[in-house]
Design an enzyme around this catalytic site. Structure first.
Site, PDB file in Angstrom:
ATOM      1  N   ASP A  74      -1.790  10.756  -5.016  1.00  0.00           N
ATOM      2  CA  ASP A  74      -2.399  11.800  -5.826  1.00  0.00           C
ATOM      3  C   ASP A  74      -3.206  12.791  -5.006  1.00  0.00           C
ATOM      4  O   ASP A  74      -3.596  12.534  -3.867  1.00  0.00           O
ATOM      5  CB  ASP A  74      -3.350  11.169  -6.847  1.00  0.00           C
ATOM      6  CG  ASP A  74      -4.638  10.667  -6.184  1.00  0.00           C
ATOM      7  OD1 ASP A  74      -4.535   9.898  -5.209  1.00  0.00           O
ATOM      8  OD2 ASP A  74      -5.737  11.077  -6.604  1.00  0.00           O
TER       9      ASP A  74
ATOM     10  N   ASP B 259      -3.319   5.472   6.564  1.00  0.00           N
ATOM     11  CA  ASP B 259      -3.842   6.724   7.110  1.00  0.00           C
ATOM     12  C   ASP B 259      -4.826   6.364   8.236  1.00  0.00           C
ATOM     13  O   ASP B 259      -4.409   5.990   9.312  1.00  0.00           O
ATOM     14  CB  ASP B 259      -4.482   7.495   5.948  1.00  0.00           C
ATOM     15  CG  ASP B 259      -4.887   8.901   6.299  1.00  0.00           C
ATOM     16  OD1 ASP B 259      -4.171   9.553   7.065  1.00  0.00           O
ATOM     17  OD2 ASP B 259      -5.923   9.369   5.792  1.00  0.00           O
TER      18      ASP B 259
ATOM     19  N   LYS C 188       0.929   7.300   8.601  1.00  0.00           N
ATOM     20  CA  LYS C 188       0.515   8.512   9.322  1.00  0.00           C
ATOM     21  C   LYS C 188      -0.223   8.064  10.584  1.00  0.00           C
ATOM     22  O   LYS C 188      -1.448   8.058  10.619  1.00  0.00           O
ATOM     23  CB  LYS C 188      -0.479   9.296   8.441  1.00  0.00           C
ATOM     24  CG  LYS C 188       0.093  10.445   7.663  1.00  0.00           C
ATOM     25  CD  LYS C 188      -0.999  11.390   7.215  1.00  0.00           C
ATOM     26  CE  LYS C 188      -1.309  11.216   5.743  1.00  0.00           C
ATOM     27  NZ  LYS C 188      -2.326  12.171   5.247  1.00  0.00           N
TER      28      LYS C 188
ATOM     29  N   GLU D 133       0.850  -1.201   0.000  1.00  0.00           N
ATOM     30  CA  GLU D 133       0.000   0.000   0.000  1.00  0.00           C
ATOM     31  C   GLU D 133       0.882   1.246   0.000  1.00  0.00           C
ATOM     32  O   GLU D 133       1.993   1.222   0.525  1.00  0.00           O
ATOM     33  CB  GLU D 133      -0.871   0.004   1.277  1.00  0.00           C
ATOM     34  CG  GLU D 133      -2.351  -0.191   1.031  1.00  0.00           C
ATOM     35  CD  GLU D 133      -3.068   1.015   0.447  1.00  0.00           C
ATOM     36  OE1 GLU D 133      -2.574   1.623  -0.527  1.00  0.00           O
ATOM     37  OE2 GLU D 133      -4.155   1.322   0.945  1.00  0.00           O
ATOM     38  N   ASP D 134       0.346   2.314  -0.570  1.00  0.00           N
ATOM     39  CA  ASP D 134       1.100   3.568  -0.575  1.00  0.00           C
ATOM     40  C   ASP D 134       1.190   4.186   0.812  1.00  0.00           C
ATOM     41  O   ASP D 134       2.264   4.548   1.277  1.00  0.00           O
ATOM     42  CB  ASP D 134       0.489   4.570  -1.578  1.00  0.00           C
ATOM     43  CG  ASP D 134      -1.018   4.790  -1.401  1.00  0.00           C
ATOM     44  OD1 ASP D 134      -1.637   4.158  -0.512  1.00  0.00           O
ATOM     45  OD2 ASP D 134      -1.596   5.597  -2.153  1.00  0.00           O
TER      46      ASP D 134
ATOM     47  N   ARG E 125       0.809  12.021  -9.152  1.00  0.00           N
ATOM     48  CA  ARG E 125       1.308  10.662  -8.934  1.00  0.00           C
ATOM     49  C   ARG E 125       2.705  10.489  -9.514  1.00  0.00           C
ATOM     50  O   ARG E 125       3.493   9.687  -9.031  1.00  0.00           O
ATOM     51  CB  ARG E 125       0.379   9.638  -9.596  1.00  0.00           C
ATOM     52  CG  ARG E 125      -0.983   9.497  -8.942  1.00  0.00           C
ATOM     53  CD  ARG E 125      -1.658   8.232  -9.461  1.00  0.00           C
ATOM     54  NE  ARG E 125      -3.101   8.225  -9.253  1.00  0.00           N
ATOM     55  CZ  ARG E 125      -3.684   7.824  -8.127  1.00  0.00           C
ATOM     56  NH1 ARG E 125      -2.980   7.407  -7.115  1.00  0.00           N
ATOM     57  NH2 ARG E 125      -5.001   7.833  -8.019  1.00  0.00           N
TER      58      ARG E 125
ATOM     59  N   PHE F 188      -1.053  16.198   4.238  1.00  0.00           N
ATOM     60  CA  PHE F 188      -1.470  15.544   2.996  1.00  0.00           C
ATOM     61  C   PHE F 188      -0.295  15.523   2.028  1.00  0.00           C
ATOM     62  O   PHE F 188       0.238  16.562   1.666  1.00  0.00           O
ATOM     63  CB  PHE F 188      -2.665  16.275   2.379  1.00  0.00           C
ATOM     64  CG  PHE F 188      -3.308  15.480   1.290  1.00  0.00           C
ATOM     65  CD1 PHE F 188      -4.257  14.512   1.579  1.00  0.00           C
ATOM     66  CD2 PHE F 188      -2.948  15.678  -0.040  1.00  0.00           C
ATOM     67  CE1 PHE F 188      -4.839  13.750   0.572  1.00  0.00           C
ATOM     68  CE2 PHE F 188      -3.519  14.925  -1.056  1.00  0.00           C
ATOM     69  CZ  PHE F 188      -4.474  13.963  -0.752  1.00  0.00           C
ATOM     70  N   VAL F 189       0.073  14.331   1.624  1.00  0.00           N
ATOM     71  CA  VAL F 189       1.244  14.205   0.763  1.00  0.00           C
ATOM     72  C   VAL F 189       0.876  13.698  -0.631  1.00  0.00           C
ATOM     73  O   VAL F 189      -0.125  12.999  -0.803  1.00  0.00           O
ATOM     74  CB  VAL F 189       2.302  13.266   1.393  1.00  0.00           C
ATOM     75  CG1 VAL F 189       2.996  13.939   2.568  1.00  0.00           C
ATOM     76  CG2 VAL F 189       1.684  11.943   1.837  1.00  0.00           C
TER      77      VAL F 189
HETATM   78  P1  IMP Z   1      -7.051   4.971   4.872  1.00  0.00           P
HETATM   79  O1  IMP Z   1      -8.119   4.000   4.510  1.00  0.00           O
HETATM   80  O2  IMP Z   1      -7.588   6.180   5.576  1.00  0.00           O
HETATM   81  O3  IMP Z   1      -5.883   4.375   5.609  1.00  0.00           O
HETATM   82  O4  IMP Z   1      -6.546   5.608   3.544  1.00  0.00           O
HETATM   83  C1  IMP Z   1      -5.760   4.978   2.675  1.00  0.00           C
HETATM   84  C2  IMP Z   1      -5.846   5.633   1.307  1.00  0.00           C
HETATM   85  O5  IMP Z   1      -6.195   7.016   1.373  1.00  0.00           O
HETATM   86  C3  IMP Z   1      -4.492   5.578   0.686  1.00  0.00           C
HETATM   87  O6  IMP Z   1      -4.342   4.378  -0.043  1.00  0.00           O
HETATM   88  C4  IMP Z   1      -4.495   6.811  -0.178  1.00  0.00           C
HETATM   89  O7  IMP Z   1      -5.054   6.503  -1.431  1.00  0.00           O
HETATM   90  C5  IMP Z   1      -5.400   7.788   0.518  1.00  0.00           C
HETATM   91  N1  IMP Z   1      -4.620   8.764   1.296  1.00  0.00           N
HETATM   92  C6  IMP Z   1      -4.514   8.842   2.634  1.00  0.00           C
HETATM   93  N2  IMP Z   1      -3.705   9.834   3.018  1.00  0.00           N
HETATM   94  C7  IMP Z   1      -3.263  10.410   1.868  1.00  0.00           C
HETATM   95  C8  IMP Z   1      -2.361  11.497   1.581  1.00  0.00           C
HETATM   96  O8  IMP Z   1      -1.777  12.160   2.450  1.00  0.00           O
HETATM   97  N3  IMP Z   1      -2.181  11.781   0.257  1.00  0.00           N
HETATM   98  C9  IMP Z   1      -2.773  11.085  -0.743  1.00  0.00           C
HETATM   99  N4  IMP Z   1      -3.603  10.062  -0.520  1.00  0.00           N
HETATM  100  C10 IMP Z   1      -3.852   9.724   0.780  1.00  0.00           C
HETATM  101 MG    MG Z   2      -4.901   4.695  -2.345  1.00  0.00          MG
END
Ligand code: IMP
Ligand code: MG
Length: 195
Positions: free
Chosen positions: A172, A116, A144, A112-113, A178, A165-166
């Protein structure tokens, strides 16, 4: 089309209000990925590894990581979309593209990227666990931890970053940025964009 809205802002103007401040330069990303690949192979010295990339944010991370892991490696991809309020604990995740092949009996590394709130990963781990992999591990480029809502953790973390936010290196903002080779903090109209 100009007829639709008087509030239309030309793309170029909108984009000049945005800027990106480098947080993690490309060389540092590449060095860390090489280390992560070694950590992963050290943990599973003899097993074929099945990397599952979560589209689209993980693509560059996955391709770089895969090329640094020695031995037997296979790849697959899955895509999800989160709808509703992503910051809310009930924020739902939907599978929009499934894997090509079965993961039963395989040593799976989910790639995963960014981790969050953790809602996406929590959903994916539930889906994957039901499919009886031999082992299930998670590698994320960025973490994060301040934003976490779901009780999930990654086994391999590239960088732990503050709550900003990165973009870049696969990440993206409205599908843009990206392709940046560095990871940077997005600034909108002079202000850092809140996550
Ligand atoms: P989560 O489900 O909240 O953990 O979010 C995961 C997804 O949200 C990641 O795979 C990203 O696509 C997107 N995301 C979360 N934080 C960021 C950020 O800072 N920049 C860009 N995309 C983010
Ligand atoms: Mg994503």
């Amino acid at each position: 089309m100009m007829t639709k809205s008087t509030r239309y802002k030309p793309k170029s103007k909108r984009q000049t209000l945005e800027s990106v401040r480098t947080l993690i330069p490309r060389a540092q990303i590449q060095r860390r990925i090489a280390e992560m690949a070694q950590e992963i192979r050290r943990d599973f010295p003899l097993e074929p590894l099945h990397l599952v990339g979560v589209l689209k944010g993980s693509i560059f991370f996955l391709t770089d990581l895969a090329r640094e892991i020695s031995g037997d490696v296979s790849l697959d991809f899955i895509a999800v979309s989160s709808y509703g309020n992503r910051t809310h604990t009930s924020g739902e995740v939907k599978l929009t593209r499934d894997l090509d092949s079965s993961i039963e009996g395989k040593t799976v590394i989910v790639v995963e990227d960014i981790l969050d709130t953790g809602m996406t990963l929590q959903y994916l781990l539930r889906v994957f666990e039901q499919r009886k992999p031999r082992r299930l591990r998670v590698a994320v480029l960025l973490d994060k931890p301040e934003r976490r809502l779901a009780k999930v953790r990654a086994d391999y973390v590239g960088f732990t970053i503050p709550n900003e936010f990165v973009v870049g290196y696969g990440l993206d903002y409205a599908e843009r940025y990206r392709n940046l080779a560095d990871v940077g903090v997005l600034t909108l109209g002079g202000k850092v964009k809140k996550s």
